[in-house]
Design a protein around this motif. Structure first.
Motif, PDB file in Angstrom:
ATOM      1  N   VAL A  33       0.699  -1.290  -0.145  1.00 44.72           N
ATOM      2  CA  VAL A  33      -0.052  -0.037   0.040  1.00 44.72           C
ATOM      3  C   VAL A  33       0.943   1.185   0.054  1.00 44.72           C
ATOM      4  O   VAL A  33       1.835   1.203   0.768  1.00 44.72           O
ATOM      5  N   GLN A  35       0.922   5.232   0.834  1.00 42.13           N
ATOM      6  CA  GLN A  35      -0.096   6.297   1.412  1.00 42.13           C
ATOM      7  C   GLN A  35       0.855   7.544   1.596  1.00 42.13           C
ATOM      8  O   GLN A  35       2.014   7.734   1.724  1.00 42.13           O
ATOM      9  N   GLY A  40      -1.941  11.572   4.379  1.00 43.76           N
ATOM     10  CA  GLY A  40      -2.545  10.385   4.843  1.00 43.76           C
ATOM     11  C   GLY A  40      -3.111   9.832   4.029  1.00 43.76           C
ATOM     12  O   GLY A  40      -3.625   8.550   4.299  1.00 43.76           O
ATOM     13  N   GLU A  41      -3.463  10.356   2.770  1.00 45.42           N
ATOM     14  CA  GLU A  41      -4.218   9.572   1.604  1.00 45.42           C
ATOM     15  C   GLU A  41      -3.681   8.280   1.305  1.00 45.42           C
ATOM     16  O   GLU A  41      -2.371   8.371   0.887  1.00 45.42           O
ATOM     17  N   VAL A  42      -4.589   7.379   1.135  1.00 39.81           N
ATOM     18  CA  VAL A  42      -4.014   6.108   0.588  1.00 39.81           C
ATOM     19  C   VAL A  42      -4.226   6.335  -0.730  1.00 39.81           C
ATOM     20  O   VAL A  42      -5.322   6.684  -1.501  1.00 39.81           O
ATOM     21  N   CYS A 122      -5.915   6.510  -6.209  1.00 41.18           N
ATOM     22  CA  CYS A 122      -6.834   5.749  -7.006  1.00 41.18           C
ATOM     23  C   CYS A 122      -7.965   5.715  -6.218  1.00 41.18           C
ATOM     24  O   CYS A 122      -9.039   5.403  -6.893  1.00 41.18           O
ATOM     25  N   TYR A 123      -8.506   6.185  -5.098  1.00 36.94           N
ATOM     26  CA  TYR A 123      -9.798   5.693  -4.206  1.00 36.94           C
ATOM     27  C   TYR A 123     -10.411   7.389  -4.497  1.00 36.94           C
ATOM     28  O   TYR A 123     -10.676   7.890  -3.424  1.00 36.94           O
ATOM     29  N   TYR A 124     -10.609   7.702  -5.679  1.00 38.17           N
ATOM     30  CA  TYR A 124     -11.552   8.989  -5.780  1.00 38.17           C
ATOM     31  C   TYR A 124     -13.021   8.887  -5.811  1.00 38.17           C
ATOM     32  O   TYR A 124     -13.750   9.879  -6.142  1.00 38.17           O
TER      33      TYR A 124
END
Lengths: 141, 141
Positions: A33, A35, A40-42, A122-124
């Motif tokens: 992962v 980050q 702190g955004e993954v 990628c987690y938008y």
């Protein structure tokens, strides 16, 4: 679902066969992962084998094993959007790693928003109660 | 390396065969990262199949598929340390998910520090330049 719909649409079509494909890639990998160490955004979940981890430590850049291309993938090599490593963390059972990074470029995701700028991560999109997706940040559409 | 050394020691012994084992568990799963929505801490990386995701949506608790026990795993069922879901995010390629959670109990990790308190997350050690591990927070030793 087309590639475009998968990445830019609001229809949910999760690929639950992902890890079966990953396991068939030929390399022994574990989840890695990345980050953002500041926000702190993954940013991204990738995969790392021993060579990727070694390369990450040598170059100071988040490095994965591309399980689709079956090759070493120093994130940013083609895009310029390197992820500079601040530290590498290891989980309790030592079967995954966490790259704490500072993005050197515009974004960690290969997708781009409507202004043509790489998305930070990628987690938008989030899952809505009705089972569809929505973009978290209207600017990231 | 013993289980105790793996989780509490400073020797690196990563299990790069992890995802091969995951793929052999019988369920179709993808990586599911749980992140504290308040602090940003990456707590745990687990795996989710369709049933785990459905259960997460129904219960409002981060739910995984235990690939070692091959069963549904609502995090906190045995420990009481539930991870209450704030939202579920999906990555660009729709092959991993991110649980944004608020921990209801003491910690998300099954390991405990020397005071017997569950650690907040699983990534309590970092990799040092010499290849050994060190605890990030002295209180988490």
């Amino acid at each position: 679902m087309s590639h475009q719909e998968l990445e830019e649409g609001i229809g949910l079509d999760l690929d639950f066969t992902k890890l079966r494909k990953v396991a068939n890639c030929g390399a022994d990998v574990l989840p890695a992962v990345a980050q953002d160490a500041r926000t702190g955004e993954v940013l991204i979940v990738g995969y790392a084998n021993e060579l990727a981890l070694e390369t990450a430590r040598e170059t100071g850049m988040a490095t994965f094993w591309s399980t689709s291309r079956d090759e070493l993938w120093i994130k940013g090599t083609t895009s310029g959007d390197y992820l500079q490593l601040e530290e590498i963390r290891v989980n309790c059972e030592q079967n995954s790693i966490l790259y704490r990074v500072v993005p050197a470029g515009k974004g960690a995701c290969h997708t781009k928003n409507r202004e043509g700028v790489a998305r930070s991560g990628c987690y938008y999109r989030r899952l809505r109660d009705d089972g569809s997706l929505e973009f978290i940040d209207p600017e990231q559409v």
